[in-house]
Design a protein around this motif. Structure first.
Motif, PDB file in Angstrom:
ATOM      1  N   ARG A   1       2.358  13.185   0.480  1.00 46.12           N
ATOM      2  CA  ARG A   1       1.598  13.976   1.444  1.00 46.12           C
ATOM      3  C   ARG A   1       2.561  14.772   2.313  1.00 46.12           C
ATOM      4  O   ARG A   1       3.775  14.622   2.189  1.00 46.12           O
ATOM      5  CB  ARG A   1       0.732  13.056   2.299  1.00 46.12           C
ATOM      6  CG  ARG A   1       1.548  11.975   2.958  1.00 46.12           C
ATOM      7  CD  ARG A   1       0.663  10.992   3.687  1.00 46.12           C
ATOM      8  NE  ARG A   1       1.506  10.079   4.445  1.00 46.12           N
ATOM      9  CZ  ARG A   1       1.221   9.651   5.660  1.00 46.12           C
ATOM     10  NH1 ARG A   1       0.143  10.031   6.264  1.00 46.12           N
ATOM     11  NH2 ARG A   1       2.023   8.815   6.285  1.00 46.12           N
TER      12      ARG A   1
ATOM     13  N   TYR B   1       4.115   0.601   2.331  1.00 41.56           N
ATOM     14  CA  TYR B   1       3.997  -0.458   3.337  1.00 41.56           C
ATOM     15  C   TYR B   1       3.785  -1.779   2.620  1.00 41.56           C
ATOM     16  O   TYR B   1       2.900  -1.897   1.784  1.00 41.56           O
ATOM     17  CB  TYR B   1       2.806  -0.188   4.259  1.00 41.56           C
ATOM     18  CG  TYR B   1       2.928   1.109   5.010  1.00 41.56           C
ATOM     19  CD1 TYR B   1       3.918   1.272   5.967  1.00 41.56           C
ATOM     20  CD2 TYR B   1       2.073   2.161   4.757  1.00 41.56           C
ATOM     21  CE1 TYR B   1       4.041   2.454   6.657  1.00 41.56           C
ATOM     22  CE2 TYR B   1       2.185   3.356   5.446  1.00 41.56           C
ATOM     23  CZ  TYR B   1       3.175   3.500   6.397  1.00 41.56           C
ATOM     24  OH  TYR B   1       3.299   4.683   7.076  1.00 41.56           O
ATOM     25  N   VAL B   2       4.613  -2.745   2.933  1.00 35.26           N
ATOM     26  CA  VAL B   2       4.398  -4.069   2.346  1.00 35.26           C
ATOM     27  C   VAL B   2       4.135  -5.081   3.455  1.00 35.26           C
ATOM     28  O   VAL B   2       4.783  -5.071   4.493  1.00 35.26           O
ATOM     29  CB  VAL B   2       5.586  -4.547   1.474  1.00 35.26           C
ATOM     30  CG1 VAL B   2       5.544  -3.901   0.129  1.00 35.26           C
ATOM     31  CG2 VAL B   2       6.898  -4.299   2.138  1.00 35.26           C
TER      32      VAL B   2
ATOM     33  N   TYR C   1       0.941   5.404   0.548  1.00 33.28           N
ATOM     34  CA  TYR C   1       0.266   6.612   0.999  1.00 33.28           C
ATOM     35  C   TYR C   1       1.132   7.802   0.614  1.00 33.28           C
ATOM     36  O   TYR C   1       2.305   7.849   0.966  1.00 33.28           O
ATOM     37  CB  TYR C   1       0.063   6.586   2.515  1.00 33.28           C
ATOM     38  CG  TYR C   1      -0.976   5.589   2.975  1.00 33.28           C
ATOM     39  CD1 TYR C   1      -2.282   5.973   3.206  1.00 33.28           C
ATOM     40  CD2 TYR C   1      -0.641   4.250   3.166  1.00 33.28           C
ATOM     41  CE1 TYR C   1      -3.239   5.069   3.631  1.00 33.28           C
ATOM     42  CE2 TYR C   1      -1.589   3.335   3.586  1.00 33.28           C
ATOM     43  CZ  TYR C   1      -2.893   3.755   3.821  1.00 33.28           C
ATOM     44  OH  TYR C   1      -3.835   2.845   4.230  1.00 33.28           O
TER      45      TYR C   1
ATOM     46  N   ALA D   1       0.855  -1.187   0.000  1.00 30.77           N
ATOM     47  CA  ALA D   1       0.000   0.000   0.000  1.00 30.77           C
ATOM     48  C   ALA D   1       0.886   1.231   0.000  1.00 30.77           C
ATOM     49  O   ALA D   1       1.918   1.250   0.677  1.00 30.77           O
ATOM     50  CB  ALA D   1      -0.917   0.003   1.223  1.00 30.77           C
TER      51      ALA D   1
ATOM     52  N   GLU E   1       8.088   0.242   5.007  1.00 30.43           N
ATOM     53  CA  GLU E   1       8.042  -0.702   6.119  1.00 30.43           C
ATOM     54  C   GLU E   1       7.605  -2.068   5.612  1.00 30.43           C
ATOM     55  O   GLU E   1       6.622  -2.195   4.887  1.00 30.43           O
ATOM     56  CB  GLU E   1       7.081  -0.227   7.209  1.00 30.43           C
ATOM     57  CG  GLU E   1       7.267  -1.018   8.490  1.00 30.43           C
ATOM     58  CD  GLU E   1       6.287  -0.619   9.578  1.00 30.43           C
ATOM     59  OE1 GLU E   1       6.665   0.151  10.459  1.00 30.43           O
ATOM     60  OE2 GLU E   1       5.144  -1.094   9.538  1.00 30.43           O
TER      61      GLU E   1
ATOM     62  N   ARG F   1       9.682   6.433   2.462  1.00 31.45           N
ATOM     63  CA  ARG F   1       9.834   5.526   3.599  1.00 31.45           C
ATOM     64  C   ARG F   1       9.183   4.199   3.270  1.00 31.45           C
ATOM     65  O   ARG F   1       8.268   4.127   2.457  1.00 31.45           O
ATOM     66  CB  ARG F   1       9.196   6.125   4.849  1.00 31.45           C
ATOM     67  CG  ARG F   1       9.849   7.453   5.220  1.00 31.45           C
ATOM     68  CD  ARG F   1       9.114   8.154   6.311  1.00 31.45           C
ATOM     69  NE  ARG F   1       9.249   7.454   7.564  1.00 31.45           N
ATOM     70  CZ  ARG F   1       8.269   7.325   8.436  1.00 31.45           C
ATOM     71  NH1 ARG F   1       7.078   7.827   8.151  1.00 31.45           N
ATOM     72  NH2 ARG F   1       8.442   6.700   9.561  1.00 31.45           N
TER      73      ARG F   1
END
Lengths: 286, 241
Positions: free
Chosen positions: B53, B120-121, B50, B48, B71, B69
């Motif tokens: 932003r 994010y994985v 994001y 996902a 994670e 970034r």
């Protein structure tokens, strides 16, 4: 976190007061529920539940262990919930720990009964292989993949579906071992015992917004809540556990009213879930 | 143990140069700006994205480019034996870093200064090649989020067992002790952005193995392009133009 303007807040509250919510639902209507079973092949049982955009996965793994000294006639069940950071950037790192712990504890309370094991939705005596020696330990892992409100109900439903999908291998105990030795066992990889899930309660969370309460709240509605009560009720209509979240105090008579409403809602929810689980199982087998 | 039978078949019935079945789906997490599921055989990951932003932690803000970034997390039930590890153990931290470095290079970060992109994985099932699957899923998610990129990044692993180069190792082959070469490429620019190998391998064979993994990456890139095209067509259709 949801950022809402004053106008939006009034709109949500006003809608709930008039029994017409932002997505067109009534106060006591759930969003469509979708159940898929057998999604994790390595687990003994697994299920994915979607309610709106909320998506959770539950898996059940059974391992042979030793029953506790206090309850030699009962197997052990552990519930761990994890909130993936894919669901919400705020869950990154240790950010989800608090919520995960809250959800795990609430599910523990709702599904596993008291410390003595009385009143549990899951029949732990059926997990014992040899009393005091060998039992099955069930590890139930929940994962929140996408969060769009009402996580607890979704997790409860997913765990129920995963348990009805669970096959526990049948075990043969080698005869003739003396009473103080650990008996030898032969775990069958062909025969599986199905788990009885008829006693597992459904969890209904009633969220209080203003003077009214609603089921299946979205994050926007949850941001307006004063308090929420999660009630787990089984098929017979017995209350199996209650958890209250949120700071505002509730009048005891309101709580009793909520319980009776939850009982009514849970009947519909249980029937809906059972039919969804049955159709998911049928699809899984075909 | 024999990993390649005399008939030239691997443990799961594949040929040495055959990849596992891959499947991708865009839009698994509706609340995220971009998301994708990527499956390579039994390995299944969700990514996902994001952003871009506002930077959440002001002190990390970069004035000339976007902050990327990443994670990486493994679900408790993802492995054969249930594991209970706290979030952020060493292995996850290392993989997070690898994914971030690989993807950061292909994102046009200079176009989005003072902003942040989070990737994010989440591994749902691990059966070897999670690194590659994560990178492939993350590329798709980034593309879905509409983040400007130089090219797609795709990744695939290859190994060498029983004197045969093998493409796309599964868990059993990965734990056999042979070398595991993970390659990530930018398929259009034809450049290698990620290269990792454990164990030892003669140089001339290494060349073959890297070549094989690169071919795998290209095949994945073609598939990802197809998926993206299909998704875009569907979006266009829904828009009604």
């Amino acid at each position: 976190m949801v950022g809402l303007s004053l106008g939006e807040q009034h709109f949500i509250q006003g809608g709930i007061a008039q029994d017409l919510r932002c997505d067109g639902r009534k106060r006591l209507t759930y969003r469509p529920i979708n159940v898929e079973t057998g999604v994790i092949p390595q687990a003994n049982g697994s299920a994915r539940v979607r309610i709106g955009a909320t998506e959770v996965i539950a898996s059940v793994k059974a391992e042979l262990g030793k029953p506790g000294v206090v309850q030699p006639d009962k197997g052990k069940v552990f519930i761990y919930i994890d909130c993936s950071s894919t669901a919400e950037p705020a869950f990154e790192g240790r950010g989800s720990e608090e919520l995960s712990a809250e959800l795990s504890a609430a599910l523990h309370r709702c599904l596993l009964g008291a410390k003595s094991g009385a009143g549990a939705g899951i029949d732990r005596t059926s997990l014992v292989v040899v009393e005091g020696k060998i039992c099955w330990d069930l590890y139930i892992d929940g994962l929140v993949v996408s969060s769009d409100g009402n996580l607890l109900d979704a997790l409860g439903a997913a765990i129920k579906a995963a348990l009805s999908n669970t096959g526990i291998p049948s075990v043969k105990v080698a005869p003739g071992a003396s009473s103080d030795e650990q008996p030898e066992v032969d775990v069958s990889d062909e025969e599986f015992l199905q788990f009885d899930t008829s006693g597992i309660p459904a969890i209904v969370t009633l969220t209080k917004v203003g003077r009214h309460y609603i089921v299946d709240a979205t994050p926007e509605e949850e941001s307006q809540m004063s308090s929420a009560v999660s009630i787990s009720i089984n098929r017979k209509g017995h209350v199996c556990g209650i958890t209250k979240r949120g700071g505002a105090g509730l009048d005891p008579s309101v709580i009793l009213d909520m319980v009776s409403v939850a009982k009514h809602v849970s009947e519909q929810l249980t029937n809906k879930l059972d039919s969804e689980i049955a159709s998911a199982e049928a699809e899984d087998e075909s | 143990m024999e990993y390649v039978s005399p008939e030239g078949l691997r443990l799961d019935g594949r040929r040495p140069m055959e990849m596992r079945q891959i499947r991708a789906e865009i839009g698994a997490v509706s609340k995220a700006d971009g998301s994708a599921v990527f499956e390579m055989g039994n390995t299944k990951v969700i990514a996902a994205v994001y952003g871009p932003r506002e930077v959440q932690n002001r002190s990390q803000q970069l004035s000339d480019k976007a902050l990327v970034r990443c994670e990486y997390n493994m679900a408790n039930f993802s492995t054969g034996d249930r594991m209970r590890k706290p979030k952020g153990d060493r292995r996850s931290t290392e993989i997070s870093l690898v994914i971030r470095q690989t993807l950061e290079e292909c994102i046009l970060t200079h176009l989005m200064p003072r902003s942040q992109i989070d990737i994010y994985v989440q591994v749902l099932q691990a059966d070897g090649g999670t690194r590659s699957a994560c990178i492939n899923a993350a590329t798709l998610a980034l593309a879905d989020a509409g983040i400007p990129m130089r090219d797609l990044v795709t990744s695939c692993s290859a190994g060498y067992l029983n004197s045969t180069p093998l493409l796309d190792l599964n868990y059993v082959e990965d734990s056999a002790g042979g070398p595991d070469v993970t390659v990530g490429i930018l398929p259009k620019l034809d450049k290698v952005t990620l290269l990792q190998m454990d164990s030892k391998l003669p140089i001339d064979i290494l060349e073959n193995v890297i070549q094989l993994a690169t071919e795998g990456c290209k095949a994945i890139a073609n598939y990802i392009r197809e998926i993206l095209l299909e998704n875009t067509k569907e979006l266009e259709y829904r828009r009604g133009s």
